[in-house]
Scaffold this motif. Structure first.
Motif, mmCIF file in Angstrom:
data_model
loop_
_atom_site.group_PDB
_atom_site.id
_atom_site.type_symbol
_atom_site.label_atom_id
_atom_site.label_comp_id
_atom_site.label_asym_id
_atom_site.label_seq_id
_atom_site.Cartn_x
_atom_site.Cartn_y
_atom_site.Cartn_z
ATOM 1 N N ILE A 116 -13.944 -19.114 -56.025
ATOM 2 C CA ILE A 116 -14.441 -20.321 -55.107
ATOM 3 C C ILE A 116 -15.715 -20.170 -54.593
ATOM 4 N N SER A 117 -16.701 -20.984 -54.753
ATOM 5 C CA SER A 117 -18.012 -20.930 -54.012
ATOM 6 C C SER A 117 -17.953 -22.005 -53.059
ATOM 7 N N ALA A 118 -18.986 -22.023 -52.108
ATOM 8 C CA ALA A 118 -19.255 -22.840 -51.135
ATOM 9 C C ALA A 118 -20.931 -23.103 -51.054
ATOM 10 N N ALA A 119 -21.375 -24.313 -50.577
ATOM 11 C CA ALA A 119 -22.601 -24.757 -50.836
ATOM 12 C C ALA A 119 -23.047 -25.371 -49.375
ATOM 13 N N PHE B 75 -18.419 -16.876 -53.407
ATOM 14 C CA PHE B 75 -19.999 -16.751 -53.463
ATOM 15 C C PHE B 75 -20.195 -18.108 -52.310
ATOM 16 N N VAL B 76 -21.236 -17.882 -51.520
ATOM 17 C CA VAL B 76 -21.737 -18.934 -50.648
ATOM 18 C C VAL B 76 -23.431 -19.071 -51.060
ATOM 19 N N TRP B 77 -23.819 -20.238 -51.606
ATOM 20 C CA TRP B 77 -25.003 -20.564 -51.897
ATOM 21 C C TRP B 77 -25.525 -21.431 -50.974
ATOM 22 N N VAL B 78 -26.410 -20.980 -49.668
ATOM 23 C CA VAL B 78 -26.794 -21.783 -48.918
ATOM 24 C C VAL B 78 -27.962 -22.586 -49.376
ATOM 25 N N ILE C 268 -29.336 -17.458 -52.227
ATOM 26 C CA ILE C 268 -30.347 -18.387 -51.951
ATOM 27 C C ILE C 268 -30.546 -19.785 -52.726
ATOM 28 N N GLY C 269 -29.885 -20.914 -52.216
ATOM 29 C CA GLY C 269 -30.254 -22.077 -53.028
ATOM 30 C C GLY C 269 -31.516 -22.524 -52.779
ATOM 31 N N ALA C 270 -32.150 -22.885 -53.844
ATOM 32 C CA ALA C 270 -33.658 -23.363 -54.051
ATOM 33 C C ALA C 270 -33.421 -24.608 -54.949
ATOM 34 N N MET D 273 -29.316 -19.728 -56.188
ATOM 35 C CA MET D 273 -28.637 -20.968 -56.839
ATOM 36 C C MET D 273 -29.866 -21.890 -57.039
ATOM 37 N N LEU D 274 -29.883 -22.718 -58.208
ATOM 38 C CA LEU D 274 -30.766 -23.674 -58.462
ATOM 39 C C LEU D 274 -29.980 -25.078 -58.491
#
Length: 337
Positions: free
Chosen positions: A206-209, A229-232, A272-274, A309-310
Motif C-alpha cells: 500500500i502506498s499513499a500520496a 510507502f508514503v510519497w509526499v 520525496i515527491g517531485a 516519487m516522480l
C-alpha cells in the motif's frame, strides 16, 4: 496529481537510451531500501504506448503506479478507470455490467514483464479530479474487496470484468485521494491489508500520496500508517515545494509524523515527491539540482527515508538535458551518490 496541469509542456525524447535495461541484470526489489524511485504512468500528456515496459526496463525505476482509477462507485457501482493508451473499449461483460471499467488487456503483458523483472506495479486510486469518497465503513470495506477481486488475487467477480484479464495480479494499491474528504479512509486502508492476507504467495503493498501541507486534508495519518510507502507531493504547494525555503522543515515534520505515530518498527518509508518536468506545476527542480536538495534532507532525517516519487515516468524519460541524460538518471543518481 493531475494530467491537466501539463497540457502546455514541450518534451523532447532522447536520441538514445542512457539506461541499461534492468532485464539484463539480476534485479531484486527491496522495499526497505532508501534509494527507490517510484513513478506514475498513464495520465500525463507524455504517455506513449509501450512506455510501461520501457519504464520497467529502466534501471532507474523501481515502482510504477498506474494512474488512475478515478471513480470508486461509478456506473452500476463499479469503478471507472483510465490508465492511458493501453486501455481501449470494453469487454462485452464490462459493457453490460460495469461500463466504467475498460479493457486494458494491452497492458497485461507489459505488467507481467515488469513483474518478471522484479519491478512492482500498483494501481493508483484517485488523482486531482477523482471521485473518491466513502459514505460508511461498510462501503470502504466493500470497495477494498472489489479492488481485490478486479485487480488482486480475489475471485469474487466475473473474470471478464477484470481490466487486465484473468491472469494479471498487481502488487498493490496507491491511495492518492485529493478530494479533501478523509472520512473512512483508515477503515479502507485496514481493509486492504485484510484482503492481502488471502494470498500469501507474494507481498502486496500500500502506498499513499498526500500533499505536503500537514496534516493532509484527504488522507488521514492513520491510513498512512497502514502504508509501506508514503510519497509526499512536495510540489504545487508553494509553502513546502521542493524548491522552497519551507521544504526541509516540512520534510522533517513528515518524517517525525510517520515514525512517532507508528506503533510498529516497520513504519512507512517516506519518499520525496517531485515534478519530473516544468509543466507538472510549481516546485520543479532541474535534474542536476536534485542531488543537493535530496542530500540535504537525507543528511538530517535518514531513519525512514525511502527515495523519490516522480510525476510522471513518461515525462521524466523525455525530459532530457544537454548531456542527453533524462530526469530518471538524475533522480536515481541523487539517491545513490
Amino acid at each position: 496529481m493531475s494530467s491537466a496541469s501539463a497540457s502546455n509542456v514541450s518534451l523532447v525524447p532522447a536520441a538514445t537510451s542512457t539506461a541499461t535495461p534492468a532485464s539484463r541484470h539480476k534485479y531484486i526489489f527491496q522495499a526497505n531500501a532508501s534509494d527507490n524511485v517510484a513513478v506514475y504512468y498513464g495520465s500525463s500528456p507524455a504517455t506513449r504506448t509501450g512506455d510501461l515496459l520501457v519504464l520497467c526496463e529502466n534501471q532507474n525505476v523501481d515502482i510504477i503506479n498506474l494512474a488512475f482509477l478515478m471513480t470508486f462507485f461509478g456506473p452500476s457501482g463499479y469503478p471507472s478507470i483510465y490508465f492511458g493508451p493501453g486501455c481501449a473499449g470494453s469487454t462485452p461483460m464490462q459493457e453490460m455490467y460495469a461500463p466504467g471499467l475498460s479493457n486494458c488487456s494491452t497492458l497485461a503483458p507489459e505488467i507481467a514483464a515488469c513483474q518478471k523483472i522484479g519491478k512492482k506495479v500498483l494501481v493508483s486510486l484517485g488523482g486531482y479530479s477523482g471521485n473518491t469518497s466513502f459514505s460508511s465503513d461498510d462501503q470502504a470495506n466493500q470497495f477494498a474487496a472489489t479492488l481485490w477481486n478486479l485487480f488482486g488475487a480475489g475471485n469474487g467477480e466475473n473474470p471478464e470484468l477484470r481490466p487486465f484479464g484473468p491472469h494479471v495480479v498487481v502488487d498493490g494499491f496507491d491511495i492518492d485521494n485529493e478530494n479533501h474528504d478523509s472520512t473512512f479512509y483508515q477503515t479502507f486502508a485496514t481493509a486492504l491489508r485484510t484482503q492481502y492476507l488471502n494470498d500469501l504467495s507474494k507481498t502486496y503493498y500500500i502506498s499513499a500520496a498526500p500533499q505536503c501541507p500537514r496534516l493532509d486534508a484527504s488522507i488521514p495519518l492513520g491510513a498512512m500508517l497502514e502504508a509501506d510507502f508514503v510519497w509526499v507531493q512536495f510540489y504545487n504547494n508553494p509553502s513546502c515545494n521542493l524548491d522552497s525555503v519551507g521544504f526541509i522543515d516540512s520534510f522533517a515534520a513528515w518524517a517525525s509524523d510517520l515514525t512517532s505515530a507508528s506503533t510498529s518498527p516497520g513504519f512507512p518509508k517516506l519518499f520525496i515527491g517531485a515534478p519530473a518536468w516544468p509543466g507538472a506545476g510549481s516546485g520543479y527542480v532541474v535534474g542536476s539540482g536534485l542531488e543537493t536538495i535530496i542530500s540535504g534532507a537525507r543528511a538530517q532525517y535518514r531513519s525512514n527515508f525511502g527515495g523519490i516519487m516522480l510525476w510522471d515516468g513518461s515525462a521524466a524519460m523525455m525530459n532530457v538535458d544537454e548531456y542527453q541524460d533524462n530526469y530518471l538518471v538524475y533522480a536515481k543518481g541523487s539517491l545513490v551518490n
